[in-house]
Each structure stands twice: as C-alpha cells, then as structure tokens.
Design a protein around this motif. Structure first.
Motif, PDB file in Angstrom:
ATOM      1  N   CYS A 143       0.835  -1.203   0.000  1.00  0.00           N
ATOM      2  CA  CYS A 143       0.000   0.000   0.000  1.00  0.00           C
ATOM      3  C   CYS A 143       0.870   1.253   0.000  1.00  0.00           C
ATOM      4  CB  CYS A 143      -0.944   0.006   1.204  1.00  0.00           C
ATOM      5  SG  CYS A 143      -2.141   1.351   1.137  1.00  0.00           S
ATOM      6  N   GLN A 144       0.756   2.030  -1.048  1.00  0.00           N
ATOM      7  CA  GLN A 144       1.525   3.266  -1.176  1.00  0.00           C
ATOM      8  C   GLN A 144       0.953   4.383  -0.308  1.00  0.00           C
ATOM      9  OE1 GLN A 144       4.106   1.573  -2.592  1.00  0.00           O
ATOM     10  NE2 GLN A 144       4.537   3.519  -3.539  1.00  0.00           N
ATOM     11  N   GLY A 145      -0.326   4.287   0.012  1.00  0.00           N
ATOM     12  CA  GLY A 145      -0.960   5.296   0.850  1.00  0.00           C
ATOM     13  C   GLY A 145      -2.463   5.131   0.884  1.00  0.00           C
ATOM     14  N   THR A 146      -3.059   5.699   1.926  1.00  0.00           N
ATOM     15  CA  THR A 146      -4.512   5.682   2.055  1.00  0.00           C
ATOM     16  C   THR A 146      -5.010   7.104   2.274  1.00  0.00           C
ATOM     17  OG1 THR A 146      -4.344   5.196   4.412  1.00  0.00           O
ATOM     18  CG2 THR A 146      -4.671   3.331   2.956  1.00  0.00           C
ATOM     19  N   ALA A 147      -6.033   7.436   1.531  1.00  0.00           N
ATOM     20  CA  ALA A 147      -6.686   8.740   1.677  1.00  0.00           C
ATOM     21  C   ALA A 147      -8.061   8.491   2.287  1.00  0.00           C
ATOM     22  CB  ALA A 147      -6.825   9.422   0.325  1.00  0.00           C
ATOM     23  N   TYR A 148      -8.418   9.306   3.243  1.00  0.00           N
ATOM     24  CA  TYR A 148      -9.709   9.199   3.911  1.00  0.00           C
ATOM     25  C   TYR A 148     -10.535  10.433   3.586  1.00  0.00           C
ATOM     26  CZ  TYR A 148      -7.457   5.536   6.655  1.00  0.00           C
ATOM     27  OH  TYR A 148      -6.804   4.403   7.038  1.00  0.00           O
ATOM     28  N   VAL A 149     -11.725  10.235   3.063  1.00  0.00           N
ATOM     29  CA  VAL A 149     -12.656  11.332   2.820  1.00  0.00           C
ATOM     30  C   VAL A 149     -13.626  11.333   3.993  1.00  0.00           C
ATOM     31  CG1 VAL A 149     -14.341  12.347   1.250  1.00  0.00           C
ATOM     32  CG2 VAL A 149     -12.427  10.990   0.326  1.00  0.00           C
ATOM     33  N   ILE A 150     -13.407  12.283   4.913  1.00  0.00           N
ATOM     34  CA  ILE A 150     -14.192  12.322   6.151  1.00  0.00           C
ATOM     35  C   ILE A 150     -14.537  13.777   6.482  1.00  0.00           C
ATOM     36  CG2 ILE A 150     -14.361  11.576   8.547  1.00  0.00           C
ATOM     37  CD1 ILE A 150     -11.982   9.733   8.076  1.00  0.00           C
ATOM     38  N   PRO A 151     -15.656  14.285   5.985  1.00  0.00           N
ATOM     39  CA  PRO A 151     -16.039  15.645   6.348  1.00  0.00           C
ATOM     40  C   PRO A 151     -16.614  15.762   7.757  1.00  0.00           C
ATOM     41  CG  PRO A 151     -17.580  14.732   4.742  1.00  0.00           C
ATOM     42  CD  PRO A 151     -16.501  13.708   4.949  1.00  0.00           C
ATOM     43  N   ASN A 152     -17.082  14.651   8.333  1.00  0.00           N
ATOM     44  CA  ASN A 152     -17.738  14.637   9.636  1.00  0.00           C
ATOM     45  C   ASN A 152     -16.699  14.559  10.756  1.00  0.00           C
ATOM     46  OD1 ASN A 152     -18.911  13.436  12.042  1.00  0.00           O
ATOM     47  ND2 ASN A 152     -20.757  13.084  10.829  1.00  0.00           N
ATOM     48  N   LYS A 153     -16.736  15.524  11.675  1.00  0.00           N
ATOM     49  CA  LYS A 153     -15.765  15.575  12.774  1.00  0.00           C
ATOM     50  C   LYS A 153     -15.873  14.373  13.713  1.00  0.00           C
ATOM     51  CE  LYS A 153     -15.238  20.559  12.738  1.00  0.00           C
ATOM     52  NZ  LYS A 153     -15.401  21.811  13.445  1.00  0.00           N
ATOM     53  N   VAL A 154     -17.066  13.864  13.903  1.00  0.00           N
ATOM     54  CA  VAL A 154     -17.249  12.713  14.790  1.00  0.00           C
ATOM     55  C   VAL A 154     -16.572  11.477  14.184  1.00  0.00           C
ATOM     56  CG1 VAL A 154     -18.957  11.165  15.845  1.00  0.00           C
ATOM     57  CG2 VAL A 154     -19.377  13.628  15.780  1.00  0.00           C
ATOM     58  N   ILE A 155     -16.735  11.273  12.896  1.00  0.00           N
ATOM     59  CA  ILE A 155     -16.108  10.123  12.236  1.00  0.00           C
ATOM     60  C   ILE A 155     -14.583  10.300  12.222  1.00  0.00           C
ATOM     61  CG2 ILE A 155     -15.970   8.766  10.112  1.00  0.00           C
ATOM     62  CD1 ILE A 155     -18.619   8.448  11.644  1.00  0.00           C
ATOM     63  N   ARG A 156     -14.116  11.531  12.087  1.00  0.00           N
ATOM     64  CA  ARG A 156     -12.668  11.782  12.184  1.00  0.00           C
ATOM     65  C   ARG A 156     -12.153  11.380  13.568  1.00  0.00           C
ATOM     66  NH1 ARG A 156     -10.443  16.951   8.938  1.00  0.00           N
ATOM     67  NH2 ARG A 156     -11.641  16.636   7.028  1.00  0.00           N
ATOM     68  N   ALA A 157     -12.945  11.662  14.588  1.00  0.00           N
ATOM     69  CA  ALA A 157     -12.561  11.296  15.960  1.00  0.00           C
ATOM     70  C   ALA A 157     -12.508   9.774  16.108  1.00  0.00           C
ATOM     71  CB  ALA A 157     -13.530  11.902  16.970  1.00  0.00           C
ATOM     72  N   VAL A 158     -13.424   9.066  15.464  1.00  0.00           N
ATOM     73  CA  VAL A 158     -13.407   7.601  15.492  1.00  0.00           C
ATOM     74  C   VAL A 158     -12.108   7.092  14.868  1.00  0.00           C
ATOM     75  CG1 VAL A 158     -14.485   5.522  14.527  1.00  0.00           C
ATOM     76  CG2 VAL A 158     -15.916   7.316  15.528  1.00  0.00           C
TER      77      VAL A 158
END
Length: 129
Positions: free
Chosen positions: A81-96
C-alpha cells in the motif's frame, strides 16, 4: 444483510472503499475486513481511498477489530500500500479514526480530506499512475 462498505477495484491500483451508512454488525464488519484484506491478493502496489461521507459510527468492538486488522496486516500494507486517503467531512467520524489509530498506528502514509477530489489528487500523486 446489508454491507457495511463496498469495495470497487475497477480502477486498480486505485481501490475505493465506500462506507454505506449501515450500522456495523459483527457479520458485516467481518465481511468488510475480509474484503479489504482481499484487495492485497494480487501482491501488487496499490492505493486506497476510504470514502466515509456516509459512514455511521462503528461499535467500539468494531473499532478494536479494525485496529487489530491493522496490526495483523501491517506487513502486507507496508509491502503493497503506497498510501490511504480518507474522505471524512464529519468531525465525529474523524474522531473515530483517531481512536482506531490510537489503538494501532496506521502503518502507511495517509491523509484525511473533506472532499473526494482532493483525496484522489493526493492518491494519484503517490507515483502509481
């Protein structure tokens, strides 16, 4: 049973994992982890975009399962895996995600974005395409 996430490998080596918004259950979360592991079956370099725009909050037990999965698959990820990008606009999910990474660090480069286009641009800059 409804999927916790769908996995699209049609643009390999770019893999898109989209969370459906379904509540996590032991069964659908295990299937998601198995399918994610299966993305490495080719033993070729890849990059992943996790689209969590529709994600629900996984149960704490499933967050632990995700952390365990990272630990168990660390070598596989580092090899391919060269890298992972996360699309997370929700702050709660970012906290998870932070909770999961506090249990087990992400073993490959990653970045969190609010928009899918930004994530795709970053992933395409990893040298795979």
């Amino acid at each position: 049973m409804n999927d916790y996430a769908t996995i699209d490998e049609s643009e390999f080596p770019l893999i898109r994992i989209r969370f459906t918004g379904e509540k996590s259950t032991d069964e659908n979360f295990q299937r998601y982890l198995f399918q994610t592991r299966d993305c490495y079956r080719h033993k070729k370099k890849l990059a992943i975009i996790f689209d969590a725009r529709e994600a629900g909050i996984p149960a704490l037990s499933h967050q632990r399962m995700q952390a365990d999965w990272l630990r168990e698959n660390r070598g596989l990820m580092q090899d391919y895996c060269q890298g992972t990008a996360y699309v997370i606009p929700n702050k709660v999910i970012r906290a998870v995600l932070r909770v999961i990474f506090s249990l087990q660090k992400q073993p490959v480069p990653y970045k969190i974005f609010e928009k899918e286009a930004e994530a795709e641009k970053w992933v395409r800059g990893l040298g795979l395409f």
